[in-house]
Motif scaffolding. Structure first.
Motif, PDB file in Angstrom:
ATOM      1  N   ARG A 122       0.778  -1.255  -0.085  1.00 52.07           N
ATOM      2  CA  ARG A 122       0.006  -0.034   0.016  1.00 52.07           C
ATOM      3  C   ARG A 122       0.771   1.132  -0.121  1.00 52.07           C
ATOM      4  NH1 ARG A 122      -2.705   1.037   4.008  1.00 52.07           N
ATOM      5  NH2 ARG A 122      -1.876  -0.012   5.595  1.00 52.07           N
ATOM      6  N   PHE A 123       1.946   1.293   0.989  1.00 49.18           N
ATOM      7  CA  PHE A 123       2.960   2.425   0.831  1.00 49.18           C
ATOM      8  C   PHE A 123       3.619   2.454  -0.637  1.00 49.18           C
ATOM      9  CE2 PHE A 123       1.954   2.488   5.256  1.00 49.18           C
ATOM     10  CZ  PHE A 123       2.150   3.847   5.702  1.00 49.18           C
ATOM     11  N   ARG A 124       3.775   1.229  -1.182  1.00 48.30           N
ATOM     12  CA  ARG A 124       4.597   1.315  -2.498  1.00 48.30           C
ATOM     13  C   ARG A 124       3.724   2.230  -3.509  1.00 48.30           C
ATOM     14  NH1 ARG A 124       8.540  -1.672  -3.702  1.00 48.30           N
ATOM     15  NH2 ARG A 124       7.887  -3.521  -2.292  1.00 48.30           N
ATOM     16  N   LEU A 125       2.428   1.997  -3.416  1.00 49.82           N
ATOM     17  CA  LEU A 125       1.519   2.612  -4.329  1.00 49.82           C
ATOM     18  C   LEU A 125       1.546   4.359  -3.988  1.00 49.82           C
ATOM     19  CD1 LEU A 125      -1.450   0.356  -4.396  1.00 49.82           C
ATOM     20  CD2 LEU A 125       0.060   0.769  -6.360  1.00 49.82           C
ATOM     21  N   GLU A 126       1.552   4.517  -2.686  1.00 45.15           N
ATOM     22  CA  GLU A 126       1.609   5.906  -2.172  1.00 45.15           C
ATOM     23  C   GLU A 126       2.970   6.519  -2.568  1.00 45.15           C
ATOM     24  OE1 GLU A 126       0.098   9.455  -0.461  1.00 45.15           O
ATOM     25  OE2 GLU A 126      -0.714   7.835  -1.480  1.00 45.15           O
ATOM     26  N   ARG A 163       2.387   7.529  -6.296  1.00 40.34           N
ATOM     27  CA  ARG A 163       1.755   8.720  -6.338  1.00 40.34           C
ATOM     28  C   ARG A 163       2.475  10.064  -6.076  1.00 40.34           C
ATOM     29  NH1 ARG A 163      -2.746  11.611  -3.832  1.00 40.34           N
ATOM     30  NH2 ARG A 163      -2.153  11.082  -1.544  1.00 40.34           N
ATOM     31  N   ARG A 164       3.147   9.985  -4.793  1.00 37.96           N
ATOM     32  CA  ARG A 164       3.774  11.031  -4.477  1.00 37.96           C
ATOM     33  C   ARG A 164       4.996  11.485  -5.272  1.00 37.96           C
ATOM     34  NH1 ARG A 164       2.756  13.450   0.350  1.00 37.96           N
ATOM     35  NH2 ARG A 164       0.897  12.314   1.264  1.00 37.96           N
ATOM     36  N   GLU A 173       8.443  18.997  -6.548  1.00 37.17           N
ATOM     37  CA  GLU A 173       8.751  19.026  -5.082  1.00 37.17           C
ATOM     38  C   GLU A 173       7.515  19.457  -4.656  1.00 37.17           C
ATOM     39  OE1 GLU A 173      12.418  21.261  -4.785  1.00 37.17           O
ATOM     40  OE2 GLU A 173      13.228  19.284  -6.007  1.00 37.17           O
ATOM     41  N   PHE A 174       6.503  18.819  -4.560  1.00 38.69           N
ATOM     42  CA  PHE A 174       5.032  19.525  -3.870  1.00 38.69           C
ATOM     43  C   PHE A 174       4.008  18.211  -3.620  1.00 38.69           C
ATOM     44  CE2 PHE A 174       5.350  20.403  -8.444  1.00 38.69           C
ATOM     45  CZ  PHE A 174       4.169  19.764  -8.957  1.00 38.69           C
ATOM     46  N   GLY A 175       3.341  18.408  -3.029  1.00 40.47           N
ATOM     47  CA  GLY A 175       2.164  17.310  -2.345  1.00 40.47           C
ATOM     48  C   GLY A 175       1.438  16.878  -3.725  1.00 40.47           C
TER      49      GLY A 175
END
Length: 205
Positions: free
Chosen positions: A52-56, A59-60, A85-87
């Motif tokens: 799940r964190f790999r997908l996040e 995305r980031r 360099e932003f969300g």
């Protein structure tokens, strides 16, 4: 429980640093399965969490954007090169901007986005372009900047610039905790740092 993965191990597996990973957890949209302890060093992950964190992380890092807009996005590779360099909440604004560059290129221009950053809670994008298209590209920059001050940089929801005592970010109600305790002298009063500094004859740092 011996198969639990430590914070340091998870960061290494995901190819990020620990600060990046703890920020993702602090945002609160993607969390480990087990309760998050007060001491972040004690956070642990399961193997399912890692996926799940790999997908996040993807995305980031704007992985899909980079693939979809490879014709108008070419990451800066000069000395001191920077990326996006932003969300992730600003990806929609990024796509609108890239669509604008595409339209200019289709009309005979030549422009490419090189990098972008968050500064004083607003989106700043940097592109190379032909002088003939300068005014059009500047308008795209201004629109992205203006829209970013109304869009949460974490989730893309309606937002405003929020001032803590040491940081200012454009965030929605759900993510406003990221600036910490609000600074009553500035929070809700300054909604665009650049405009405020111009109005008061100051220079934004």
């Amino acid at each position: 429980m011996s198969d639990l993965i430590s914070l340091k191990e998870a960061a290494e597996i995901l190819g990020v640093d620990i600060l990046f990973l703890t920020h993702v957890i602090d945002v609160g949209d993607v969390l480990p399965s087990l309760p998050v302890p007060k001491d972040f060093r004690e956070i642990v992950f399961t193997t399912d969490d890692i996926e799940r964190f790999r997908l996040e992380v993807a995305r980031r890092r704007f992985t899909n954007f980079k693939a979809d807009y490879s014709d108008v996005y070419q990451q800066d590779e000069r000395p001191g090169a920077r990326g996006l360099e932003f969300g992730p909440g600003w990806e929609g604004l990024l796509r609108d901007y890239a669509d604008g560059l595409r339209a200019l290129n289709a009309a005979g221009g030549r422009s490419r986005l090189g990098w972008g950053k968050e500064k004083f809670g607003a989106l700043h994008l940097y592109s190379d372009y032909l002088l003939a298209t300068e005014s059009a590209v500047i308008n795209l920059h201004r629109e992205a900047y203006r829209a970013s001050l109304q869009t949460c940089q974490e989730c893309g929801a309606a937002a405003r610039l929020r001032f803590g005592h040491s940081v200012c970010l454009t965030l929605c109600d759900r993510h406003k905790h990221l600036v910490g305790e609000p600074d009553p002298a500035r929070d809700g009063i300054i909604l665009d740092v650049s405009a405020w500094t111009r109005e008061h004859g100051r220079i934004a740092e």
